[in-house]
Design an enzyme around this catalytic site. Sequence first.
Site, short mmCIF file in Angstrom:
data_model
loop_
_atom_site.label_atom_id
_atom_site.label_comp_id
_atom_site.label_asym_id
_atom_site.label_seq_id
_atom_site.Cartn_x
_atom_site.Cartn_y
_atom_site.Cartn_z
N LYS A 58 0.81 -1.22 0.00
CA LYS A 58 0.00 0.00 0.00
C LYS A 58 0.84 1.27 0.00
O LYS A 58 2.05 1.25 0.23
CB LYS A 58 -1.00 -0.04 1.16
CG LYS A 58 -2.19 -0.95 0.81
CD LYS A 58 -3.34 -0.86 1.74
CE LYS A 58 -4.50 -1.73 1.20
NZ LYS A 58 -5.57 -1.90 2.18
N ARG A 108 -3.97 -10.11 4.42
CA ARG A 108 -4.35 -10.11 3.00
C ARG A 108 -3.15 -9.58 2.21
O ARG A 108 -2.77 -8.43 2.38
CB ARG A 108 -5.58 -9.21 2.83
CG ARG A 108 -6.10 -9.07 1.41
CD ARG A 108 -7.31 -8.13 1.39
NE ARG A 108 -7.82 -7.95 0.05
CZ ARG A 108 -7.32 -7.08 -0.83
NH1 ARG A 108 -6.30 -6.33 -0.51
NH2 ARG A 108 -7.86 -6.97 -2.04
#
Length: 301
Positions: free
Chosen positions: A246, A280
């Site tokens: 991210k 995840r």
Amino acid sequence: MWVFNSVVTSVTDSKSTHQVEPDGRAPVIDYRGQTLDLATPAIMGILNVTPDSFSDGGKHHTFDMALAAARQMVAEGASLVDVGGESTRPGADAVSEAEEIRRTVPLVEALCAEGILVSVDTSKAGVMRECAKAGAFMINDVRALREPGAVAVVADFDIPVCLMHMQGEPRTMQQNPAYEDVVDDVMAFLKERLSVCTKAGIKASRVIFDPGFGFGKTLRHNLCLLHSLDELTAFGAPVLVGLSRKSLFGQLLDLEVSERVIPSVVAAIMAVERGASIVRVHDVRETAQAMTFFNAVQADN
Ligand code: YH5
């Protein structure tokens, strides 16, 4: 013997509705004859089925490639595969329900036929229903079942669900994220959504929490949430975290998406150390190696 996720013993307090085994072991999630064991942290592999997938260059958009990628993630150590047909990237085009169903359902059917546990990253009730019929094990909703009909579908199918916190909407969420106290605000939101769910007949034992890293959060908010993740895991619901590749790593380290593997793995381990049950990730092999080491150290204490 050190027991993973021993903080779950605190869920017997009056604030939580979660059941815990007497020995404090983390729960398993059972659904339709399939089991997700959370006694040690589980890896969820990310499988984007959007033509514009930013992180994998859209290379999973054909059915056969997606199937192969899912099989490889399972072989590398993923306990479940997260199939997503809608991009939540800021500025991404909206996808119709029909198109999202077309992208996800055939894949869900094929993966389930092979005994692979599938979660579906969607906010649309119609997609949830068709994927549940196709054999999905879990619904993963970045909007925490706030779209019309979503709570009812999850209740109808009694399907496990991940409720994620997001401030605002993907298009604008990074414009000026602001919180009173990011950890308290995220926790309050998730408890409120849990309450909506249980009132609609969804069992609390089917609900997973996710603080939603990167969804309406500044770098400081993201770091604060990871630093204090144990405040979330202490509630007792299994916690899922999505930190993989991210933007926070780009902001902090000035790295391109493909260069973010090492910090992503470190962040995943920091999350499980604070009690997270599911991570995840894009890079299953690397995360699984780190997790094996983490588990070996925990088992020795
Ligand atoms: C999540 O955290 N995230 S989709 C930007 C990136 C890399 C990755 C620019 N679905 C989550 O993965 N579901 C997504 O680099 C999710 N938790 C849950 N439960 C965004 C994503 C990503 C975005």
